[in-house]
Design a protein around this motif. Structure first.
Motif, PDB file in Angstrom:
ATOM      1  N   ALA A   1      39.387 157.679 -16.113  1.00  0.00           N
ATOM      2  CA  ALA A   1      39.134 156.635 -17.259  1.00  0.00           C
ATOM      3  C   ALA A   1      39.185 157.224 -18.887  1.00  0.00           C
ATOM      4  O   ALA A   1      39.509 155.606 -19.458  1.00  0.00           O
ATOM      5  CB  ALA A   1      37.311 156.416 -16.671  1.00  0.00           C
ATOM      6  N   PHE A   2      39.142 158.156 -19.087  1.00  0.00           N
ATOM      7  CA  PHE A   2      39.034 158.641 -20.326  1.00  0.00           C
ATOM      8  C   PHE A   2      40.412 158.295 -20.926  1.00  0.00           C
ATOM      9  O   PHE A   2      40.748 157.580 -22.217  1.00  0.00           O
ATOM     10  CB  PHE A   2      38.960 159.717 -20.443  1.00  0.00           C
ATOM     11  CG  PHE A   2      37.601 160.488 -20.452  1.00  0.00           C
ATOM     12  CD1 PHE A   2      36.119 158.997 -21.052  1.00  0.00           C
ATOM     13  CD2 PHE A   2      37.149 161.997 -20.617  1.00  0.00           C
ATOM     14  CE1 PHE A   2      35.017 160.251 -21.085  1.00  0.00           C
ATOM     15  CE2 PHE A   2      35.103 162.743 -20.385  1.00  0.00           C
ATOM     16  CZ  PHE A   2      33.994 160.980 -20.711  1.00  0.00           C
ATOM     17  N   SER A   3      41.340 158.562 -20.347  1.00  0.00           N
ATOM     18  CA  SER A   3      42.433 158.206 -20.487  1.00  0.00           C
ATOM     19  C   SER A   3      43.092 156.970 -20.969  1.00  0.00           C
ATOM     20  O   SER A   3      43.811 156.582 -21.289  1.00  0.00           O
ATOM     21  CB  SER A   3      43.812 158.908 -18.868  1.00  0.00           C
ATOM     22  OG  SER A   3      45.166 158.861 -19.429  1.00  0.00           O
ATOM     23  N   MET A   4      42.493 155.754 -19.928  1.00  0.00           N
ATOM     24  CA  MET A   4      42.766 154.786 -19.449  1.00  0.00           C
ATOM     25  C   MET A   4      42.399 154.096 -21.285  1.00  0.00           C
ATOM     26  O   MET A   4      42.591 153.135 -21.489  1.00  0.00           O
ATOM     27  CB  MET A   4      42.402 154.047 -18.861  1.00  0.00           C
ATOM     28  CG  MET A   4      43.305 154.103 -17.264  1.00  0.00           C
ATOM     29  SD  MET A   4      42.724 152.690 -15.862  1.00  0.00           S
ATOM     30  CE  MET A   4      40.571 153.482 -15.863  1.00  0.00           C
ATOM     31  N   ILE A   5      40.964 154.561 -21.410  1.00  0.00           N
ATOM     32  CA  ILE A   5      40.247 153.894 -22.590  1.00  0.00           C
ATOM     33  C   ILE A   5      41.085 154.739 -23.651  1.00  0.00           C
ATOM     34  O   ILE A   5      41.234 153.200 -24.776  1.00  0.00           O
ATOM     35  CB  ILE A   5      39.092 154.532 -22.628  1.00  0.00           C
ATOM     36  CG1 ILE A   5      37.616 153.998 -21.475  1.00  0.00           C
ATOM     37  CG2 ILE A   5      38.205 153.921 -23.942  1.00  0.00           C
ATOM     38  CD1 ILE A   5      36.249 154.686 -21.014  1.00  0.00           C
ATOM     39  N   THR A   6      41.966 155.418 -23.590  1.00  0.00           N
ATOM     40  CA  THR A   6      41.978 155.583 -25.126  1.00  0.00           C
ATOM     41  C   THR A   6      43.460 155.122 -25.184  1.00  0.00           C
ATOM     42  O   THR A   6      44.343 155.380 -26.372  1.00  0.00           O
ATOM     43  CB  THR A   6      41.697 157.485 -25.313  1.00  0.00           C
ATOM     44  OG1 THR A   6      42.610 158.595 -24.663  1.00  0.00           O
ATOM     45  CG2 THR A   6      40.736 158.132 -25.362  1.00  0.00           C
ATOM     46  N   LYS A   7      44.147 155.058 -24.071  1.00  0.00           N
ATOM     47  CA  LYS A   7      45.858 154.086 -24.402  1.00  0.00           C
ATOM     48  C   LYS A   7      45.867 153.143 -24.421  1.00  0.00           C
ATOM     49  O   LYS A   7      46.623 152.809 -25.452  1.00  0.00           O
ATOM     50  CB  LYS A   7      46.212 154.612 -22.830  1.00  0.00           C
ATOM     51  CG  LYS A   7      46.490 156.210 -22.593  1.00  0.00           C
ATOM     52  CD  LYS A   7      47.427 156.406 -20.930  1.00  0.00           C
ATOM     53  CE  LYS A   7      47.607 157.277 -21.596  1.00  0.00           C
ATOM     54  NZ  LYS A   7      48.834 157.774 -19.681  1.00  0.00           N
ATOM     55  N   ALA A   8      43.899 152.562 -24.430  1.00  0.00           N
ATOM     56  CA  ALA A   8      44.165 151.127 -24.383  1.00  0.00           C
ATOM     57  C   ALA A   8      43.851 150.780 -25.987  1.00  0.00           C
ATOM     58  O   ALA A   8      43.540 149.503 -26.913  1.00  0.00           O
ATOM     59  CB  ALA A   8      43.237 150.995 -23.871  1.00  0.00           C
ATOM     60  N   GLY A   9      43.761 152.302 -26.764  1.00  0.00           N
ATOM     61  CA  GLY A   9      43.417 152.237 -28.553  1.00  0.00           C
ATOM     62  C   GLY A   9      42.060 152.846 -28.609  1.00  0.00           C
ATOM     63  O   GLY A   9      41.559 152.445 -29.897  1.00  0.00           O
ATOM     64  N   VAL A  10      41.542 152.910 -27.737  1.00  0.00           N
ATOM     65  CA  VAL A  10      39.491 152.895 -27.633  1.00  0.00           C
ATOM     66  C   VAL A  10      39.889 154.596 -28.757  1.00  0.00           C
ATOM     67  O   VAL A  10      40.084 155.437 -28.351  1.00  0.00           O
ATOM     68  CB  VAL A  10      39.003 152.715 -26.681  1.00  0.00           C
ATOM     69  CG1 VAL A  10      37.453 152.837 -27.454  1.00  0.00           C
ATOM     70  CG2 VAL A  10      39.057 151.090 -26.889  1.00  0.00           C
TER      71      VAL A  10
END
Length: 134
Positions: A26-35
């Motif tokens: 989940a952290f990975s998806m969030i940060t890859k989305a630019g957050v």
């Protein structure tokens, strides 16, 4: 990568609600989305998820629960089937001679008591390690 539904075609297997691998994904998806990580707030469970098992004494990843609901006995403080506060969990460990504790490979603790009650939770030691990891 091991998927949580592996060997669980009906979706009725007991799985931890505090899976560290899923948290990392989940952290990975969030940060890859630019957050920015500075904008992410992480909740930490101070409770356990509880289920009544179909096979007494089971604690591994292929154990099944007696659904469709939790089937677990409600805690005397929480009063809700499916959830126990950490206080209630520690009380069970201290007073119930049937209580057995295990670690799961997904980053959580498992408590089995009365033969058929399964609890996914975080001990203080695990909670502290998870806070450091986050």
């Amino acid at each position: 990568m091991r998927l949580r539904r592996e060997n669980c075609d009906n979706g009725d297997c007991l799985r931890s609600h505090i899976n560290q691998t899923e948290t990392e994904f989940a952290f990975s998806m969030i940060t890859k989305a630019g957050v920015s990580v500075n904008n992410v707030i992480v909740g930490m469970a101070q409770y356990g998820r509880t289920f009544k098992m179909t096979i007494p004494g089971c604690y591994g990843p292929n154990c099944k629960y007696a659904g469709p609901g939790s089937g677990a006995t409600a805690g005397k403080c929480t009063g809700t089937s499916g959830y126990l506060s950490n206080f209630e969990i520690r009380e069970i460990i201290a007073t119930d001679s049937s209580a057995q504790q295990y670690s799961d490979d997904e980053g959580g603790n498992i408590l089995v008591y009365d033969g058929v009650h399964w609890v996914s939770w975080m001990s203080k030691e695990l909670y502290d390690k998870r806070v450091e990891w986050v």
